[in-house]
Motif scaffolding. Structure first.
Motif, PDB file in Angstrom:
ATOM      1  N   ARG A   1       0.771  -1.356  -0.102  1.00  0.00           N
ATOM      2  CA  ARG A   1       0.110  -0.070   0.187  1.00  0.00           C
ATOM      3  C   ARG A   1       0.762   1.334  -0.027  1.00  0.00           C
ATOM      4  O   ARG A   1       0.595   2.313  -0.784  1.00  0.00           O
ATOM      5  CB  ARG A   1      -0.858   0.029   1.277  1.00  0.00           C
TER       6      ARG A   1
ATOM      7  N   SER B   1      -3.806   5.441   0.871  1.00  0.00           N
ATOM      8  CA  SER B   1      -4.063   5.380   2.260  1.00  0.00           C
ATOM      9  C   SER B   1      -5.094   3.964   2.394  1.00  0.00           C
ATOM     10  O   SER B   1      -5.363   3.532   1.455  1.00  0.00           O
ATOM     11  CB  SER B   1      -4.963   6.565   2.557  1.00  0.00           C
ATOM     12  N   GLN B   2      -5.101   3.643   3.468  1.00  0.00           N
ATOM     13  CA  GLN B   2      -6.101   2.523   3.903  1.00  0.00           C
ATOM     14  C   GLN B   2      -7.491   2.786   3.526  1.00  0.00           C
ATOM     15  O   GLN B   2      -8.150   1.881   2.887  1.00  0.00           O
ATOM     16  CB  GLN B   2      -6.246   2.064   5.543  1.00  0.00           C
ATOM     17  N   LYS B   3      -8.158   3.831   3.630  1.00  0.00           N
ATOM     18  CA  LYS B   3      -9.370   4.515   3.012  1.00  0.00           C
ATOM     19  C   LYS B   3      -9.349   4.222   1.516  1.00  0.00           C
ATOM     20  O   LYS B   3     -10.437   3.488   1.226  1.00  0.00           O
ATOM     21  CB  LYS B   3      -9.511   5.788   3.331  1.00  0.00           C
ATOM     22  N   GLU B   4      -8.437   4.348   0.837  1.00  0.00           N
ATOM     23  CA  GLU B   4      -8.547   4.512  -0.611  1.00  0.00           C
ATOM     24  C   GLU B   4      -8.585   3.082  -0.874  1.00  0.00           C
ATOM     25  O   GLU B   4      -9.435   2.688  -1.787  1.00  0.00           O
ATOM     26  CB  GLU B   4      -7.382   5.429  -1.254  1.00  0.00           C
TER      27      GLU B   4
ATOM     28  N   SER C   1      -9.231   0.395   1.014  1.00  0.00           N
ATOM     29  CA  SER C   1     -10.470  -0.580   1.468  1.00  0.00           C
ATOM     30  C   SER C   1     -11.719  -0.115   0.348  1.00  0.00           C
ATOM     31  O   SER C   1     -12.501  -0.990   0.054  1.00  0.00           O
ATOM     32  CB  SER C   1     -10.712  -0.038   2.747  1.00  0.00           C
TER      33      SER C   1
ATOM     34  N   SER D   1     -14.315  -2.328   4.599  1.00  0.00           N
ATOM     35  CA  SER D   1     -14.504  -1.389   5.546  1.00  0.00           C
ATOM     36  C   SER D   1     -12.929  -0.927   5.859  1.00  0.00           C
ATOM     37  O   SER D   1     -12.118  -2.095   5.710  1.00  0.00           O
ATOM     38  CB  SER D   1     -15.092  -1.213   6.720  1.00  0.00           C
ATOM     39  N   GLN D   2     -12.672   0.291   5.949  1.00  0.00           N
ATOM     40  CA  GLN D   2     -11.335   0.625   6.464  1.00  0.00           C
ATOM     41  C   GLN D   2     -10.909  -0.159   7.743  1.00  0.00           C
ATOM     42  O   GLN D   2      -9.761  -0.463   7.847  1.00  0.00           O
ATOM     43  CB  GLN D   2     -11.162   2.139   6.555  1.00  0.00           C
ATOM     44  N   THR D   3     -11.765  -0.312   8.585  1.00  0.00           N
ATOM     45  CA  THR D   3     -11.638  -1.081  10.027  1.00  0.00           C
ATOM     46  C   THR D   3     -11.181  -2.310   9.637  1.00  0.00           C
ATOM     47  O   THR D   3      -9.809  -2.743   9.999  1.00  0.00           O
ATOM     48  CB  THR D   3     -12.909  -0.962  10.685  1.00  0.00           C
TER      49      THR D   3
ATOM     50  N   TYR E   1      -9.660  -3.683   6.749  1.00  0.00           N
ATOM     51  CA  TYR E   1      -8.318  -3.483   6.006  1.00  0.00           C
ATOM     52  C   TYR E   1      -7.298  -3.100   7.089  1.00  0.00           C
ATOM     53  O   TYR E   1      -6.166  -3.786   6.960  1.00  0.00           O
ATOM     54  CB  TYR E   1      -8.447  -2.516   5.000  1.00  0.00           C
ATOM     55  N   GLY E   2      -7.606  -2.383   8.053  1.00  0.00           N
ATOM     56  CA  GLY E   2      -6.690  -1.949   9.037  1.00  0.00           C
ATOM     57  C   GLY E   2      -6.305  -3.205   9.891  1.00  0.00           C
ATOM     58  O   GLY E   2      -5.254  -3.317  10.120  1.00  0.00           O
TER      59      GLY E   2
END
Length: 116
Positions: free
Chosen positions: A11, A17-20, A22, A28-30, A32-33
């Motif tokens: 990444r 970003s994680q948001k992108e 995900s 969800s970003q959660t 993916y995190g």
């Protein structure tokens, strides 16, 4: 390198970003995190999506994780202690083995006497 570390490295190489990521992977970003922190592991379906996005084989993503799992299993096996009941069973088996040996010897002596 764990799956999560590898995922984070990929990444970062994309400078996303994680948001992108995900959003692209439709999770969800959660979630993916949690993948990146090795708290959860993606389904095979999601592994295929990740591999396709980064244009790599699924095996390359999971290779170190598989090796790590095998190492942990081997270490666990090495660290297992023999329980008291196992020790007792081993002692009994040794006694049985000795008894069978004695019986075989006696049988051979009797058989030789019959043959003579």
């Amino acid at each position: 390198m764990t799956f999560g570390t590898k995922l984070q490295k990929l990444r970062n190489e994309k400078r996303m970003s994680q948001k992108e990521i995900s959003g692209i992977l439709e999770v969800s970003q959660t979630i993916y995190g949690k993948w990146e922190s090795d708290r959860f592991y993606p389904t095979y379906k999601n592994l295929k999506k990740i591999a396709a996005f980064y244009m790599i084989d699924v095996e390359l993503l999971t290779e170190d994780q598989i090796n790590l799992s095998l190492e942990k299993s081997t270490d666990s096996f090495k660290n297992m202690s023999v329980s008291k009941s196992s020790e007792t069973i081993l002692k009994l088996l040794k006694k049985i083995e000795k008894a069978v040996s004695l019986i075989r010897e006696q049988t051979e002596i009797v058989q030789k006497e019959k043959d003579d």
